[in-house]
Design a protein around this motif. Sequence first.
Motif, PDB file in Angstrom:
ATOM      1  N   GLN A  71       0.819  -1.211   0.000  1.00 49.89           N
ATOM      2  CA  GLN A  71       0.000   0.000   0.000  1.00 49.89           C
ATOM      3  C   GLN A  71       0.855   1.264   0.000  1.00 49.89           C
ATOM      4  O   GLN A  71       0.380   2.339  -0.363  1.00 49.89           O
ATOM      5  CB  GLN A  71      -0.903   0.012   1.237  1.00 49.89           C
ATOM      6  N   MET A  72       2.106   1.128   0.466  1.00 46.84           N
ATOM      7  CA  MET A  72       3.066   2.242   0.466  1.00 46.84           C
ATOM      8  C   MET A  72       2.528   3.449   1.227  1.00 46.84           C
ATOM      9  O   MET A  72       2.472   4.572   0.739  1.00 46.84           O
ATOM     10  CB  MET A  72       3.435   2.641  -0.968  1.00 46.84           C
ATOM     11  N   ARG A  73       2.111   3.220   2.461  1.00 44.07           N
ATOM     12  CA  ARG A  73       1.700   4.312   3.337  1.00 44.07           C
ATOM     13  C   ARG A  73       1.990   3.923   4.778  1.00 44.07           C
ATOM     14  O   ARG A  73       2.082   2.735   5.093  1.00 44.07           O
ATOM     15  CB  ARG A  73       0.219   4.654   3.153  1.00 44.07           C
ATOM     16  N   PRO A  74       2.113   4.902   5.680  1.00 44.61           N
ATOM     17  CA  PRO A  74       2.456   4.591   7.071  1.00 44.61           C
ATOM     18  C   PRO A  74       1.285   3.972   7.818  1.00 44.61           C
ATOM     19  O   PRO A  74       0.178   3.844   7.271  1.00 44.61           O
ATOM     20  CB  PRO A  74       2.824   5.960   7.651  1.00 44.61           C
ATOM     21  N   LEU A  75       1.525   3.596   9.060  1.00 41.39           N
ATOM     22  CA  LEU A  75       0.473   3.037   9.899  1.00 41.39           C
ATOM     23  C   LEU A  75      -0.679   4.034  10.059  1.00 41.39           C
ATOM     24  O   LEU A  75      -0.470   5.251  10.028  1.00 41.39           O
ATOM     25  CB  LEU A  75       1.054   2.665  11.266  1.00 41.39           C
ATOM     26  N   ASP A  76      -1.892   3.523  10.231  1.00 43.01           N
ATOM     27  CA  ASP A  76      -3.089   4.364  10.208  1.00 43.01           C
ATOM     28  C   ASP A  76      -3.081   5.455  11.272  1.00 43.01           C
ATOM     29  O   ASP A  76      -3.639   6.528  11.067  1.00 43.01           O
ATOM     30  CB  ASP A  76      -4.338   3.497  10.388  1.00 43.01           C
ATOM     31  N   THR A  77      -2.492   5.198  12.424  1.00 43.11           N
ATOM     32  CA  THR A  77      -2.521   6.165  13.526  1.00 43.11           C
ATOM     33  C   THR A  77      -1.324   7.109  13.473  1.00 43.11           C
ATOM     34  O   THR A  77      -0.808   7.530  14.509  1.00 43.11           O
ATOM     35  CB  THR A  77      -2.552   5.429  14.878  1.00 43.11           C
ATOM     36  N   GLN A  95      15.584  10.773  16.353  1.00 46.79           N
ATOM     37  CA  GLN A  95      15.201  10.697  17.752  1.00 46.79           C
ATOM     38  C   GLN A  95      13.755  10.251  17.857  1.00 46.79           C
ATOM     39  O   GLN A  95      12.889  10.750  17.143  1.00 46.79           O
ATOM     40  CB  GLN A  95      15.388  12.039  18.469  1.00 46.79           C
ATOM     41  N   VAL A  96      13.510   9.307  18.753  1.00 50.44           N
ATOM     42  CA  VAL A  96      12.170   8.803  19.014  1.00 50.44           C
ATOM     43  C   VAL A  96      11.889   8.994  20.495  1.00 50.44           C
ATOM     44  O   VAL A  96      12.647   8.532  21.344  1.00 50.44           O
ATOM     45  CB  VAL A  96      12.039   7.315  18.638  1.00 50.44           C
ATOM     46  N   THR A  97      10.807   9.698  20.826  1.00 53.64           N
ATOM     47  CA  THR A  97      10.453   9.984  22.211  1.00 53.64           C
ATOM     48  C   THR A  97       9.110   9.339  22.556  1.00 53.64           C
ATOM     49  O   THR A  97       8.105   9.637  21.912  1.00 53.64           O
ATOM     50  CB  THR A  97      10.369  11.500  22.456  1.00 53.64           C
ATOM     51  N   PRO A  98       9.062   8.445  23.547  1.00 54.18           N
ATOM     52  CA  PRO A  98       7.782   7.864  23.972  1.00 54.18           C
ATOM     53  C   PRO A  98       6.870   8.941  24.557  1.00 54.18           C
ATOM     54  O   PRO A  98       7.327   9.822  25.286  1.00 54.18           O
ATOM     55  CB  PRO A  98       8.187   6.845  25.043  1.00 54.18           C
ATOM     56  N   LEU A  99       5.582   8.861  24.247  1.00 54.27           N
ATOM     57  CA  LEU A  99       4.612   9.857  24.690  1.00 54.27           C
ATOM     58  C   LEU A  99       3.473   9.217  25.474  1.00 54.27           C
ATOM     59  O   LEU A  99       3.208   8.019  25.351  1.00 54.27           O
ATOM     60  CB  LEU A  99       4.025  10.601  23.492  1.00 54.27           C
ATOM     61  N   GLY A 114       2.146   6.584  22.579  1.00 52.76           N
ATOM     62  CA  GLY A 114       2.498   7.154  21.290  1.00 52.76           C
ATOM     63  C   GLY A 114       3.988   7.434  21.242  1.00 52.76           C
ATOM     64  O   GLY A 114       4.698   7.284  22.256  1.00 52.76           O
ATOM     65  N   TYR A 115       4.467   7.817  20.077  1.00 51.42           N
ATOM     66  CA  TYR A 115       5.887   8.113  19.890  1.00 51.42           C
ATOM     67  C   TYR A 115       6.038   9.318  18.965  1.00 51.42           C
ATOM     68  O   TYR A 115       5.391   9.377  17.908  1.00 51.42           O
ATOM     69  CB  TYR A 115       6.622   6.914  19.277  1.00 51.42           C
ATOM     70  N   ALA A 116       6.859  10.264  19.381  1.00 51.56           N
ATOM     71  CA  ALA A 116       7.241  11.371  18.504  1.00 51.56           C
ATOM     72  C   ALA A 116       8.482  10.942  17.737  1.00 51.56           C
ATOM     73  O   ALA A 116       9.450  10.458  18.327  1.00 51.56           O
ATOM     74  CB  ALA A 116       7.529  12.626  19.321  1.00 51.56           C
ATOM     75  N   ILE A 117       8.449  11.115  16.432  1.00 50.01           N
ATOM     76  CA  ILE A 117       9.538  10.689  15.551  1.00 50.01           C
ATOM     77  C   ILE A 117      10.131  11.921  14.892  1.00 50.01           C
ATOM     78  O   ILE A 117       9.399  12.712  14.282  1.00 50.01           O
ATOM     79  CB  ILE A 117       9.006   9.724  14.467  1.00 50.01           C
ATOM     80  N   VAL A 125      13.747  18.634   7.932  1.00 47.83           N
ATOM     81  CA  VAL A 125      13.228  18.031   9.164  1.00 47.83           C
ATOM     82  C   VAL A 125      11.920  17.325   8.840  1.00 47.83           C
ATOM     83  O   VAL A 125      11.015  17.912   8.245  1.00 47.83           O
ATOM     84  CB  VAL A 125      12.975  19.090  10.261  1.00 47.83           C
ATOM     85  N   LEU A 126      11.819  16.069   9.234  1.00 44.36           N
ATOM     86  CA  LEU A 126      10.572  15.319   9.163  1.00 44.36           C
ATOM     87  C   LEU A 126      10.170  14.982  10.593  1.00 44.36           C
ATOM     88  O   LEU A 126      10.957  14.399  11.344  1.00 44.36           O
ATOM     89  CB  LEU A 126      10.753  14.029   8.347  1.00 44.36           C
ATOM     90  N   HIS A 127       8.973  15.377  10.972  1.00 45.15           N
ATOM     91  CA  HIS A 127       8.507  15.165  12.340  1.00 45.15           C
ATOM     92  C   HIS A 127       7.204  14.391  12.286  1.00 45.15           C
ATOM     93  O   HIS A 127       6.270  14.770  11.560  1.00 45.15           O
ATOM     94  CB  HIS A 127       8.288  16.506  13.042  1.00 45.15           C
ATOM     95  N   GLY A 128       7.133  13.294  13.042  1.00 44.91           N
ATOM     96  CA  GLY A 128       5.960  12.442  12.984  1.00 44.91           C
ATOM     97  C   GLY A 128       5.422  12.098  14.355  1.00 44.91           C
ATOM     98  O   GLY A 128       6.093  12.255  15.383  1.00 44.91           O
ATOM     99  N   LEU A 129       4.201  11.619  14.368  1.00 46.33           N
ATOM    100  CA  LEU A 129       3.523  11.185  15.584  1.00 46.33           C
ATOM    101  C   LEU A 129       2.815   9.880  15.274  1.00 46.33           C
ATOM    102  O   LEU A 129       2.120   9.754  14.264  1.00 46.33           O
ATOM    103  CB  LEU A 129       2.508  12.247  16.023  1.00 46.33           C
ATOM    104  N   PHE A 130       3.028   8.905  16.148  1.00 46.26           N
ATOM    105  CA  PHE A 130       2.419   7.592  15.974  1.00 46.26           C
ATOM    106  C   PHE A 130       1.757   7.183  17.285  1.00 46.26           C
ATOM    107  O   PHE A 130       2.396   7.165  18.339  1.00 46.26           O
ATOM    108  CB  PHE A 130       3.488   6.576  15.566  1.00 46.26           C
ATOM    109  N   PHE A 131       0.445   6.901  17.242  1.00 47.99           N
ATOM    110  CA  PHE A 131      -0.280   6.414  18.418  1.00 47.99           C
ATOM    111  C   PHE A 131      -0.273   4.887  18.403  1.00 47.99           C
ATOM    112  O   PHE A 131      -0.385   4.260  17.342  1.00 47.99           O
ATOM    113  CB  PHE A 131      -1.724   6.920  18.416  1.00 47.99           C
ATOM    114  N   THR A 132      -0.177   4.276  19.579  1.00 44.13           N
ATOM    115  CA  THR A 132      -0.075   2.822  19.650  1.00 44.13           C
ATOM    116  C   THR A 132      -1.400   2.125  19.370  1.00 44.13           C
ATOM    117  O   THR A 132      -1.419   0.932  19.073  1.00 44.13           O
ATOM    118  CB  THR A 132       0.454   2.382  21.027  1.00 44.13           C
TER     119      THR A 132
END
Length: 295
Positions: A71-77, A95-99, A114-117, A125-132
Amino acid sequence: MSQLEVVAQRVLTPLILGKRGTIAPEDQAVIAMWAQKTALTAMLISSEEQRRAGYGLPPSVYKAFHERRDQMRPLDTSRFWVGRYKGTARHSAIQVTPLAVRIPGIPEPHVPQGYAITLLLGALVLHGLFFTMSALEVGTTMDLGMPQLWPSDVPVQWPEGQPCTESSFLRLAAGKMLQSTVETVELRAWAPATSVPQSTFVDGKVRVPALCGKHSFSYPIALLEEVHRGRFYAFVSGCECPRSYLLHTESDSVHYKAAGAADGISQMYEDLAGEEFFIRDSTGTFPCKRLPVGP
């Protein structure tokens, strides 16, 4: 996943070199997936101890990521922003920071939610957010006004928004520029992985248990006095494991920024922008760097 690398090289190379550009809608999901893959790969090298401390993800996350490779896309959250770095102290960083998703009256969660990427490559700069999990996902804005890369269905111009400086990069990477759009909900660094445990005062110094849970280290009380003056510092300490730590004083407490082998931590300290100071007392000389203060 070699296609990720091909697209990332084509789209991002001009931006890394500081040249203006546009990220087309058809490339945005791929770039977001590439950034997430880079961060997830970096997390795989965490030690077992670091994983227990919140710097690891369960195999199910990697399985889900791999299953969407076609599908070539990141995780839904997930969501990602893209911006410009304007500084001289860094050329690349991951850098990855647990949230934690914090709600008043509810205790700190036992695991990150979650994790700040944050990826820094040259001027990019690429800044991302991923919820578990999807139930934890909340609307989020980014303080620097970086354009949202994913999800998005319009061309993204680069650079836009405020540039990321050395001092704001530290706040960005710590997840402090992510703001929940829900009034009663906050996104904060997950305390067990980022905050120093309860400290004590011994012989004019602050003594705290090390992250390993077996040893302790000390730093001068003068650094706490500087916090009240609005001045913050980075310093390196360690324990008998052997293990080294990079720490920053901040307005609320002292926070871990990295843990690992002495050579790597020392290099991270050397790479930090800021003037170096030496605090002298009866036990010797304590080196530290005053961190830049700015937006």
